[in-house]
Design an enzyme around this catalytic site. Structure first.
Site, mmCIF file in Angstrom:
data_model
loop_
_atom_site.group_PDB
_atom_site.id
_atom_site.type_symbol
_atom_site.label_atom_id
_atom_site.label_comp_id
_atom_site.label_asym_id
_atom_site.label_seq_id
_atom_site.Cartn_x
_atom_site.Cartn_y
_atom_site.Cartn_z
ATOM 1 N N ASP A 49 0.846 -1.212 0.000
ATOM 2 C CA ASP A 49 0.000 0.000 0.000
ATOM 3 C C ASP A 49 0.878 1.257 0.000
ATOM 4 O O ASP A 49 0.371 2.376 -0.091
ATOM 5 C CB ASP A 49 -1.012 -0.012 1.147
ATOM 6 C CG ASP A 49 -0.363 -0.023 2.519
ATOM 7 O OD1 ASP A 49 0.875 -0.163 2.615
ATOM 8 O OD2 ASP A 49 -1.107 0.103 3.516
ATOM 9 N N SER A 50 2.208 1.064 0.037
ATOM 10 C CA SER A 50 3.128 2.194 -0.177
ATOM 11 C C SER A 50 2.897 2.793 -1.560
ATOM 12 O O SER A 50 3.373 3.892 -1.847
ATOM 13 C CB SER A 50 4.586 1.739 -0.036
ATOM 14 O OG SER A 50 4.841 0.595 -0.830
ATOM 15 N N ASP A 88 -1.189 -6.123 -0.351
ATOM 16 C CA ASP A 88 -1.465 -5.491 0.937
ATOM 17 C C ASP A 88 -2.943 -5.172 1.067
ATOM 18 O O ASP A 88 -3.556 -4.658 0.126
ATOM 19 C CB ASP A 88 -0.721 -4.138 0.982
ATOM 20 C CG ASP A 88 0.311 -4.078 2.076
ATOM 21 O OD1 ASP A 88 0.298 -4.928 2.979
ATOM 22 O OD2 ASP A 88 1.149 -3.146 2.017
ATOM 23 N N LYS A 118 -1.349 -9.409 2.715
ATOM 24 C CA LYS A 118 -0.621 -8.969 3.921
ATOM 25 C C LYS A 118 -1.519 -8.012 4.681
ATOM 26 O O LYS A 118 -2.214 -7.189 4.062
ATOM 27 C CB LYS A 118 0.695 -8.278 3.543
ATOM 28 C CG LYS A 118 1.417 -7.681 4.767
ATOM 29 C CD LYS A 118 2.859 -7.318 4.468
ATOM 30 C CE LYS A 118 3.051 -5.952 3.857
ATOM 31 N NZ LYS A 118 2.525 -4.820 4.651
ATOM 32 N N GLU A 120 -1.617 -5.533 8.477
ATOM 33 C CA GLU A 120 -0.851 -4.985 9.602
ATOM 34 C C GLU A 120 -1.527 -5.307 10.933
ATOM 35 O O GLU A 120 -2.757 -5.334 11.006
ATOM 36 C CB GLU A 120 -0.722 -3.458 9.449
ATOM 37 C CG GLU A 120 0.111 -3.058 8.258
ATOM 38 C CD GLU A 120 0.345 -1.549 8.163
ATOM 39 O OE1 GLU A 120 0.012 -0.810 9.122
ATOM 40 O OE2 GLU A 120 0.868 -1.114 7.128
ATOM 41 N N GLU A 187 8.996 -4.424 10.590
ATOM 42 C CA GLU A 187 9.443 -3.132 10.045
ATOM 43 C C GLU A 187 10.053 -2.240 11.123
ATOM 44 O O GLU A 187 9.460 -2.057 12.199
ATOM 45 C CB GLU A 187 8.257 -2.407 9.377
ATOM 46 C CG GLU A 187 8.668 -1.054 8.795
ATOM 47 C CD GLU A 187 7.695 -0.473 7.779
ATOM 48 O OE1 GLU A 187 6.731 -1.155 7.382
ATOM 49 O OE2 GLU A 187 7.917 0.697 7.393
#
Ligand code: KIV
Length: 274
Positions: A49-50, A88, A118, A120, A187
């Site tokens: 999602d960056s 993501d 993925k 978080e 991270e």
């Protein structure tokens, strides 16, 4: 059962089996053409999602939508054949309930064809991860610095730099592993903590700013290629594409203004009459 696939792609269980072995190589990609290049050298391609920051110039990943992830995930699947493609899950698409998470993940998997997602969060997402895995969704976890939480954590600071802060991060990684994730991104975490987690949990840890003690590494492609204007301390630049693109664009602009481009070799002559 018949199968159409010509090349066997790596799967989530293949990556899970790499714990403690040759380090897992992962990079982000958001487009078919970069996916094609990255695919030759990587085990995992993350459609991160960056992309909100890199492609859209957003300040954070918070505004990224499911539609943005699906569009780019599909492009990366078309551009790659070998690597496991992980997409993501964007902020707001999975946190409300296990059911919401399953509906969003199922959409991502059906509409992109990716092999895993993925998400978080550690302990707070463990129940959801178990629910997803039981229903056929391979999950990569993400602990330590979790950028989608920027509005509650306040800044993108490294985590676990004092021993008193280690326990919750270690508990998060353990919870993700116990819930059935096939790997976990760690991270921006202090090196000794990343080493301790990697030694203690049974699934591969994929570090970004978390030292070579992890079972694999991931970077944002544009950061390591020298295309991003600002990069975190943990990025090594393997290329300087920004200045070479700028020089190419400047040369093109100069040529166009001087009528030096197109040249005779770039134009279509008339057909000769016989
Ligand atoms: O979105 C992303 O690119 C990521 C990596 C930095 C791990 O989550």
């Amino acid at each position: 059962m018949s199968t159409q696939a010509e090349t066997k792609r790596l799967t989530a269980p293949d990556i899970r089996a790499r714990k403690g072995g040759t380090p897992i190589v992962a990079l982000t990609s958001y487009h078919a053409h970069t996916a094609r290049i990255v695919d030759r050298h990587c085990d995992v391609i993350l459609v991160g999602d960056s992309l909100g920051m890199v492609m859209h110039g957003l300040e954070t990943t918070v505004p990224v939508t499911l539609e943005m992830m699906i569009l780019q995930g599909h492009a990366v699947m078309r551009g790659s054949r070998h690597a496991l493609v992980v997409v993501d899950m964007p902020f707001g698409s999975y946190e409300a309930s296990r059911e919401q998470a399953f509906a969003s993940c199922a959409r991502v998997m059906k509409e992109t064809g990716c092999g895993a997602v993925k998400l978080e969060g550690g302990r707070r997402m463990a129940e959801t991860i178990a629910f997803l895995v039981e229903r056929g969704v391979p999950v990569m976890g993400h602990v330590g610095l979790t950028p989608q939480a920027i509005n509650t954590i306040g800044s993108f600071r490294a985590q676990g730099r004092e021993e008193k802060d280690w326990a919750p991060i270690e508990d998060d990684a353990r919870a993700v592993a116990d819930a059935g994730a096939f790997s976990v991104v760690i991270e921006a975490v202090a090196e000794p903590l990343a080493a301790r987690i990697s030694a203690k949990i049974p699934i591969p840890t994929i570090g970004i700013g978390a030292s070579a003690a992890c079972d694999g590494q991931i970077l944002v492609l544009e950061d390591m290629l020298g295309l991003s204007p600002r990069v975190p301390k943990f990025v090594r630049r393997y290329g300087e594409l920004g200045p070479s693109i700028a020089a190419a664009v400047e040369a093109y602009a100069n040529d166009v203004r001087a009528r030096g481009f197109p040249g005779p070799e770039h134009v279509y002559p008339m057909k000769t009459k016989t």
